[in-house]
Design a protein around this motif. Structure first.
Motif, PDB file in Angstrom:
ATOM      1  N   ASP A  84      -8.694  -6.227  42.347  1.00 19.09           N
ATOM      2  CA  ASP A  84      -9.343  -4.945  42.093  1.00 19.09           C
ATOM      3  C   ASP A  84     -10.455  -5.067  41.054  1.00 19.09           C
ATOM      4  O   ASP A  84     -11.202  -4.119  40.821  1.00 19.09           O
ATOM      5  N   ALA A  97     -29.190  -2.645  39.477  1.00 18.11           N
ATOM      6  CA  ALA A  97     -28.574  -1.320  39.631  1.00 18.11           C
ATOM      7  C   ALA A  97     -28.358  -0.927  41.085  1.00 18.11           C
ATOM      8  O   ALA A  97     -27.521  -0.088  41.383  1.00 18.11           O
ATOM      9  N   ASN A  98     -29.093  -1.536  41.997  1.00 17.19           N
ATOM     10  CA  ASN A  98     -28.980  -1.131  43.395  1.00 17.19           C
ATOM     11  C   ASN A  98     -28.648  -2.313  44.293  1.00 17.19           C
ATOM     12  O   ASN A  98     -29.018  -3.440  43.996  1.00 17.19           O
ATOM     13  N   PRO A  99     -27.965  -2.027  45.399  1.00 20.71           N
ATOM     14  CA  PRO A  99     -27.611  -3.113  46.315  1.00 20.71           C
ATOM     15  C   PRO A  99     -28.840  -3.788  46.891  1.00 20.71           C
ATOM     16  O   PRO A  99     -29.896  -3.171  47.039  1.00 20.71           O
ATOM     17  N   THR A 100     -28.713  -5.057  47.202  1.00 18.63           N
ATOM     18  CA  THR A 100     -29.798  -5.846  47.759  1.00 18.63           C
ATOM     19  C   THR A 100     -29.250  -6.640  48.939  1.00 18.63           C
ATOM     20  O   THR A 100     -28.153  -7.175  48.859  1.00 18.63           O
ATOM     21  N   ASP A 101     -30.010  -6.705  49.987  1.00 15.69           N
ATOM     22  CA  ASP A 101     -29.614  -7.502  51.141  1.00 15.69           C
ATOM     23  C   ASP A 101     -29.693  -8.973  50.760  1.00 15.69           C
ATOM     24  O   ASP A 101     -30.697  -9.408  50.204  1.00 15.69           O
ATOM     25  N   ILE A 102     -28.681  -9.720  51.053  1.00 20.28           N
ATOM     26  CA  ILE A 102     -28.696 -11.124  50.633  1.00 20.28           C
ATOM     27  C   ILE A 102     -28.056 -12.008  51.698  1.00 20.28           C
ATOM     28  O   ILE A 102     -27.063 -11.631  52.303  1.00 20.28           O
ATOM     29  N   SER A 103     -28.682 -13.137  51.952  1.00 16.84           N
ATOM     30  CA  SER A 103     -28.103 -14.112  52.890  1.00 16.84           C
ATOM     31  C   SER A 103     -27.974 -15.436  52.169  1.00 16.84           C
ATOM     32  O   SER A 103     -28.936 -15.907  51.570  1.00 16.84           O
TER      33      SER A 103
END
Ligand SMILES: Cc1cc2nc3c(=O)[nH]c(=O)nc-3n(C[C@H](O)[C@H](O)[C@H](O)COP(=O)(O)OP(=O)(O)OC[C@H]3O[C@@H](n4cnc5c(N)ncnc54)[C@H](O)[C@@H]3O)c2cc1C
Lengths: 455, 189
Positions: free
Chosen positions: B138, B179-185
């Motif tokens: 968690d 602070a914000n989500p980011t697309d990541i590969s």
């Protein structure tokens, strides 16, 4: 109510399949007991499931100690009325001593056993089996607190069918069997579904012409024991596989849902004001699930090629990798996109608020070693559990997993009562030998577990 | 703003605001040139020690390069049974955030005609390592709280300084990335 309900050797709490399985074994050992049930037999199946639900395990896996599915569709998947009928038939088959409409409100330790307080009087007993279920309450992440009040928040145990929902969009959080099944049903009802996907377990319904559950069972995957796992906590948290039981034995995965118009996004990371934010880890979660699936299928192929007598199977195949959009959606403005409902398919947890015995850890989880309840290093004291997630074997939480667990727990319980009776007899006969007896290294319960359970 | 006594032309925070405003105008007209790519190349050294170097990037429609290549050593402290050959990677995240916000403060102040005398920032990022150790599922792996405290001496009121700091966050790339989500590969080559 404080009235005396009676004295028995063992009280079993809960008349689901797990409580009944242990009851059948206790009866077999002539251990007198009662099964206390707050509602009716198979209560969870008729009060906490959605209308369209069918088991994801085939009918031939509806098997309990001394009882099994005898119907004409062994490869089919039971509807809710069917599984309820099966469990009720089981209770009848050995005249299980079930006390329905008896809510357990407290279990306390006494000098020589337990006091079980119920809505129908107090039971005294030497031992207790907690078979009250692992799925009593929805496990909803803290993020839910940030959901604007204008949007309805719903747990699967309170969901029945799409007609119950507003006609607007639906955000489903969680990509387990429940999340995927609800996503499909609700999208098909004409509501736009967004599915937030974290770590998940992808599985085809059939592989090489056979049910995936046949493979899991035959290859012994579900027999894996918790004692052989190096990370118990992790093993117990693996979400349910993305399966659905339909008459056509359809597979249900993210590609299927994408094809039906469901919008697939990453794990829900936060809700800020009216916007849901999704993790950028979607691609990784899908890649991981695909890798694990292929590893599992390779294991099946290996098993098939090295095990004699497995013929009439189709050729090996691999599924199309999970398709993830070039750019994944990271934000969803709930009010602008008219999302009216959020469904938390984020799992369940047991409810032990009535358990007044100090056997919960700091996170409220039951401390047990393969169903023998107690904190590590403390002698077990007649308190047992059944039906917990991966309690002893991977199949422990499945219906057909109850058979071996019930046998193991009954054996431990029988020995406990036996040792207990022997100790008491000796206590009263040779009082000065008590010290010696108590000094016998009375194996900690984990040692007991190994002795009785590590079969 | 209320800096009547100060002539904006004498303000010098070392930021070429004219150039920035010019760039903004030019890129509004040619948005494709606004696409940049920042790069880093990492090589494992030993244990938890690796070295990441930075030189090239792309932007304004072509390959670009820093004047020199810079390399950064990352490792973990000795209490992690590592050799402490450099800061931990998460500390570099704080480096990036500090550098970005502070540059933003200077630029915004310049643009608003505020002379800075000193800008100091102290950053802290809280983390419960039960997450990365897999003790408690968690608990998240990353920071669960980041605090940046600016101590700014400038020819401006406290409210104006606060407004500059707020604007700097609004325009900060690293602030946004955290602070914000980011697309990541993450893939295997
Ligand atoms: C949505 C869903 C789908 C599932 N599908 C499958 C499947 O396809 N195949 C499969 O093998 N397994 C499936 N499972 C897993 C498992 O078989 C079920 O959760 C099953 O109900 C567990 O049986 P149980 O006897 O352990 O608990 P339950 O069936 O929950 O029984 C516990 C009983 O205890 C009673 N109780 C609880 N608290 C008290 C109290 N304080 N006093 C008195 N009585 C109390 C409850 O009323 C209940 O009747 C599914 C689970 C869920 C949630």
């Amino acid at each position: 109510m404080g009235s005396d309900a009676g004295t028995v050797t063992t009280v079993v709490i809960g008349a689901g399949h797990a409580g009944l399985a242990i009851s059948q074994r206790l009866s077999g050992q002539s251990i007198d007991h009662v099964v206390l049930e707050r509602g009716e037999i198979a209560n969870s199946w008729h009060t906490e499931r959605w209308d369209s639900l069918r088991l994801l395990t085939p009918n031939w896996q509806n098997a309990l100690p001394g009882y099994r599915y005898e119907g004409g569709d062994p490869d089919g998947y039971s509807t809710m009325p069917e599984i309820s009928k099966f469990i009720n038939g089981y209770a009848k088959s050995f005249a299980a001593p079930v006390r329905p409409n008896t809510l357990v409100t407290s279990v306390k330790k006494t000098g020589d056993g337990y006091l079980v307080q119920t809505s129908a009087g107090i039971w005294k007993c030497r031992s207790v089996v907690l078979a009250s279920g692992a799925c009593n309450k929805p496990a909803i992440p803290k993020i839910a607190d940030a959901l604007p009040a204008s949007i309805r928040s719903l747990a699967p145990m309170h969901y029945r069918n799409p007609a119950q929902l507003d006609t607007g969009g639906v955000l489903i959080v969680g990509a387990s069997a429940t999340g995927l099944q609800l996503a499909q049903e609700i999208q098909r009802s004409g509501r736009q579904v967004t599915l937030a996907v974290g770590e998940h377990v992808r599985m085809p319904r059939t592989y090489r012409g056979r049910d995936i559950q046949w493979w899991m069972d035959a290859a012994g995957i579900l027999d894996r024991k918790i004692v052989d796992e190096d990370d118990v906590l992790r093993a117990r948290r693996v979400p349910s596989p993305q399966l659905i039981g339909t008459p056509d034995r359809e597979s249900l995965d993210l590609n299927v849902l994408t094809g039906e118009g469901v919008s697939i996004v990453g794990r829900l990371a936060a809700i800020r004001e009216e916007t849901a934010l999704f993790s950028g880890s979607l691609r990784n979660c899908c890649a991981m699930a695909d890798l694990k699936l292929n590893r599992l299928l390779s294991e099946f192929d290996e098993f098939a090629s090295t095990t004699p007598g497995i013929d009439n199977i189709e050729l090996p195949e691999r599924l199309m990798p999970t398709q993830v959009a070039q750019r994944t959606q990271l934000k969803l403005n709930l009010s602008q996109q008219n999302v009216r409902t959020v469904i938390w398919a984020t799992g369940y947890r047991p409810d032990y608020t009535w358990l007044d015995v100090p056997v919960l850890d700091q996170k409220g989880k039951l401390c047990h070693d393969g169903g023998v309840v107690g904190k590590a290093g403390v002698e077990s004291d007649g308190l047992y559990a059944m039906g917990l997630t991966y309690m002893r074997r991977r199949k422990s939480s499945f219906i057909y997993g109850a058979t071996q667990d019930a046998m193991d727990i009954t054996e431990h319980l029988y020995n406990f009562l036996d040792r207990d009776a022997w100790q008491r007899r000796n206590k009263s006969l040779v009082s000065n030998s008590i010290r010696r007896i108590e000094n016998i290294p009375q194996s900690t319960h984990s040692a007991n577990y190994r002795r009785f359970g590590g079969i | 703003m209320n800096n009547v006594a100060i002539n904006p032309n004498t303000i010098d925070n070392g930021v070429n605001v004219e150039a920035l405003l010019g760039a903004r105008e030019a890129l509004t007209a040619a948005p494709a040139a606004a696409r940049f790519q920042w790069r880093a190349a990492c090589e494992w050294v030993r244990g938890t020690h690796s070295r990441t170097s930075i030189q090239s990037f792309s932007g304004l429609g072509e390959e670009q390069s820093h004047k020199t290549s810079t390399s950064f050593d990352t490792d973990h402290p000795e209490i992690f049974a590592s050799e402490d050959a450099g800061p931990t990677p998460v500390e570099y995240v704080l480096v990036g955030l500090a550098g970005c916000l502070t540059a933003g403060v200077a630029a915004v102040a310049q643009n608003r005609g505020v002379q800075l005398h000193s800008v100091r920032a102290v950053l802290s990022g809280d983390m419960d390592i039960q997450g990365i150790l897999g003790i408690d599922p968690d608990v998240r792996n990353g920071f669960d709280n980041i605090v940046v405290k600016f101590d700014i001496d400038a020819d401006a009121s406290r409210a104006d300084i606060e407004a500059i700091v707020a604007q700097s966050q609004k325009r900060s790339a690293v602030f946004d990335a955290i602070a914000n989500p980011t697309d990541i590969s993450v893939v295997v080559a």
